[in-house]
Design a protein around this motif. Structure first.
Motif, PDB file in Angstrom:
ATOM      1  N   ALA A  51       0.815  -1.215   0.000  1.00  0.00           N
ATOM      2  CA  ALA A  51       0.000   0.000   0.000  1.00  0.00           C
ATOM      3  C   ALA A  51       0.848   1.264   0.000  1.00  0.00           C
ATOM      4  N   ARG A  52       2.090   1.153   0.458  1.00  0.00           N
ATOM      5  CA  ARG A  52       2.951   2.338   0.504  1.00  0.00           C
ATOM      6  C   ARG A  52       3.268   2.871  -0.886  1.00  0.00           C
ATOM      7  N   PHE A  53       3.233   2.008  -1.900  1.00  0.00           N
ATOM      8  CA  PHE A  53       3.619   2.414  -3.248  1.00  0.00           C
ATOM      9  C   PHE A  53       2.414   2.514  -4.178  1.00  0.00           C
ATOM     10  N   ARG A  54       1.211   2.530  -3.610  1.00  0.00           N
ATOM     11  CA  ARG A  54       0.001   2.565  -4.416  1.00  0.00           C
ATOM     12  C   ARG A  54      -0.601   3.969  -4.400  1.00  0.00           C
ATOM     13  N   VAL A  55      -1.057   4.417  -5.563  1.00  0.00           N
ATOM     14  CA  VAL A  55      -1.618   5.761  -5.702  1.00  0.00           C
ATOM     15  C   VAL A  55      -2.932   5.658  -6.459  1.00  0.00           C
ATOM     16  N   GLU A  56      -3.882   6.502  -6.091  1.00  0.00           N
ATOM     17  CA  GLU A  56      -5.159   6.550  -6.798  1.00  0.00           C
ATOM     18  C   GLU A  56      -5.211   7.786  -7.689  1.00  0.00           C
ATOM     19  N   VAL A  57      -5.802   7.609  -8.866  1.00  0.00           N
ATOM     20  CA  VAL A  57      -5.969   8.709  -9.815  1.00  0.00           C
ATOM     21  C   VAL A  57      -7.444   8.788 -10.168  1.00  0.00           C
ATOM     22  N   ARG A  58      -7.993  10.001 -10.212  1.00  0.00           N
ATOM     23  CA  ARG A  58      -9.402  10.181 -10.552  1.00  0.00           C
ATOM     24  C   ARG A  58      -9.585  10.204 -12.070  1.00  0.00           C
ATOM     25  N   LEU A  59     -10.791   9.904 -12.506  1.00  0.00           N
ATOM     26  CA  LEU A  59     -11.093   9.885 -13.942  1.00  0.00           C
ATOM     27  C   LEU A  59     -10.823  11.233 -14.599  1.00  0.00           C
ATOM     28  N   ASP A  60     -11.249  12.315 -13.953  1.00  0.00           N
ATOM     29  CA  ASP A  60     -11.086  13.632 -14.575  1.00  0.00           C
ATOM     30  C   ASP A  60      -9.621  14.049 -14.697  1.00  0.00           C
ATOM     31  N   GLN A  61      -8.728  13.412 -13.937  1.00  0.00           N
ATOM     32  CA  GLN A  61      -7.300  13.731 -14.047  1.00  0.00           C
ATOM     33  C   GLN A  61      -6.682  13.111 -15.296  1.00  0.00           C
ATOM     34  N   LEU A  62      -7.301  12.074 -15.842  1.00  0.00           N
ATOM     35  CA  LEU A  62      -6.746  11.400 -17.019  1.00  0.00           C
ATOM     36  C   LEU A  62      -6.745  12.310 -18.249  1.00  0.00           C
ATOM     37  N   ILE A  93      -9.920   5.567 -10.156  1.00  0.00           N
ATOM     38  CA  ILE A  93     -11.202   5.448  -9.462  1.00  0.00           C
ATOM     39  C   ILE A  93     -12.242   6.323 -10.156  1.00  0.00           C
ATOM     40  N   ALA A  94     -13.499   5.935 -10.019  1.00  0.00           N
ATOM     41  CA  ALA A  94     -14.596   6.635 -10.695  1.00  0.00           C
ATOM     42  C   ALA A  94     -14.962   7.888  -9.917  1.00  0.00           C
ATOM     43  N   SER A  95     -14.265   8.967 -10.219  1.00  0.00           N
ATOM     44  CA  SER A  95     -14.545  10.245  -9.583  1.00  0.00           C
ATOM     45  C   SER A  95     -14.356  11.326 -10.640  1.00  0.00           C
ATOM     46  N   GLY A  96     -15.396  12.050 -10.929  1.00  0.00           N
ATOM     47  CA  GLY A  96     -15.333  13.064 -11.976  1.00  0.00           C
ATOM     48  C   GLY A  96     -15.795  12.486 -13.303  1.00  0.00           C
ATOM     49  N   LYS A  97     -15.716  13.307 -14.357  1.00  0.00           N
ATOM     50  CA  LYS A  97     -16.177  12.878 -15.683  1.00  0.00           C
ATOM     51  C   LYS A  97     -14.995  12.750 -16.626  1.00  0.00           C
ATOM     52  N   LEU A  98     -15.141  11.835 -17.566  1.00  0.00           N
ATOM     53  CA  LEU A  98     -14.108  11.606 -18.573  1.00  0.00           C
ATOM     54  C   LEU A  98     -14.617  12.144 -19.902  1.00  0.00           C
ATOM     55  N   ASP A  99     -13.894  13.110 -20.500  1.00  0.00           N
ATOM     56  CA  ASP A  99     -14.350  13.772 -21.725  1.00  0.00           C
ATOM     57  C   ASP A  99     -13.904  13.046 -22.984  1.00  0.00           C
ATOM     58  N   LYS A 100     -12.682  12.531 -22.968  1.00  0.00           N
ATOM     59  CA  LYS A 100     -12.112  11.948 -24.187  1.00  0.00           C
ATOM     60  C   LYS A 100     -11.824  10.464 -23.975  1.00  0.00           C
ATOM     61  N   PRO A 101     -11.741   9.702 -25.056  1.00  0.00           N
ATOM     62  CA  PRO A 101     -11.388   8.283 -24.915  1.00  0.00           C
ATOM     63  C   PRO A 101      -9.906   8.131 -24.564  1.00  0.00           C
ATOM     64  N   VAL A 102      -9.618   7.289 -23.600  1.00  0.00           N
ATOM     65  CA  VAL A 102      -8.231   7.053 -23.191  1.00  0.00           C
ATOM     66  C   VAL A 102      -7.928   5.562 -23.256  1.00  0.00           C
ATOM     67  N   SER A 103      -6.664   5.263 -23.489  1.00  0.00           N
ATOM     68  CA  SER A 103      -6.206   3.881 -23.532  1.00  0.00           C
ATOM     69  C   SER A 103      -5.255   3.666 -22.358  1.00  0.00           C
ATOM     70  N   LEU A 104      -5.630   2.800 -21.437  1.00  0.00           N
ATOM     71  CA  LEU A 104      -4.817   2.546 -20.247  1.00  0.00           C
ATOM     72  C   LEU A 104      -3.961   1.306 -20.446  1.00  0.00           C
ATOM     73  N   GLY A 157     -16.478   0.986 -11.508  1.00  0.00           N
ATOM     74  CA  GLY A 157     -17.151   2.187 -12.009  1.00  0.00           C
ATOM     75  C   GLY A 157     -16.302   2.925 -13.029  1.00  0.00           C
ATOM     76  N   ALA A 158     -14.998   2.971 -12.793  1.00  0.00           N
ATOM     77  CA  ALA A 158     -14.091   3.643 -13.724  1.00  0.00           C
ATOM     78  C   ALA A 158     -14.019   2.867 -15.036  1.00  0.00           C
ATOM     79  N   ARG A 159     -14.042   1.544 -14.953  1.00  0.00           N
ATOM     80  CA  ARG A 159     -14.011   0.710 -16.165  1.00  0.00           C
ATOM     81  C   ARG A 159     -15.221   1.012 -17.048  1.00  0.00           C
TER      82      ARG A 159
END
Length: 144
Positions: free
Chosen positions: A71-82, A111-122, A130-132
């Motif tokens: 858990a020390r090396f794990r980070v969460e990113v919100r959808l709107d940040q992508l 994580i599913a937080s915020g809105k995603l405007d454009k298509p992204v490839s992860l 929810g993010a998926r």
């Protein structure tokens, strides 16, 4: 000025307290340890947490949980940040370059937080359920 002439400022060095050197010193006879008892003897200290044979607090209190080393090396990113990432494929290196995550991050989860405007490839990034759904609805794709 020479090295052999340098000395400490007056009052900078205090002499070590010498005990057991007579009544006049103020620290004679019992040397500030009081009379009798375990703490007055040489070597008369018990280990930290010892409560005289009573079950110590550390052992009386129930234990629970643990700290995950991953858990020390794990980070969460919100959808709107992508949307701030300007590359075709979003991976950990791209997120570091966009300054969305720190360099030490080894595992990233969207994580599913915020809105995603454009298509992204992860690529190589974990996603919540929810993010998926949101990424696939926006026309993006998730690679392993």
């Amino acid at each position: 000025m020479r090295l052999n002439t340098i000395s400490s400022a007056p009052g900078a060095k205090q002499a070590e307290k010498r005990v057991g050197r007579g009544i006049g010193s103020g620290w004679g006879k019992t040397c500030g340890r009081g009379h009798k008892g375990q703490k007055s003897r040489s070597g008369g200290f018990h280990k930290v947490g010892f409560e005289g044979g009573q079950m110590p607090l550390q052992r009386r209190v129930p234990k629970f949980g643990f700290s995950s080393r991953k858990a020390r090396f794990r980070v969460e990113v919100r959808l709107d940040q992508l949307t701030k990432v300007n590359t075709d494929t979003v991976d950990i290196a791209a997120l570091v370059k966009a300054r969305l995550i720190p360099k030490w991050a080894k595992r990233v989860k969207v994580i599913a937080s915020g809105k995603l405007d454009k298509p992204v490839s992860l690529q190589g990034i974990m996603v919540s359920a929810g993010a998926r759904r949101a990424i696939e609805a926006a026309g993006g794709r998730i690679g392993e």
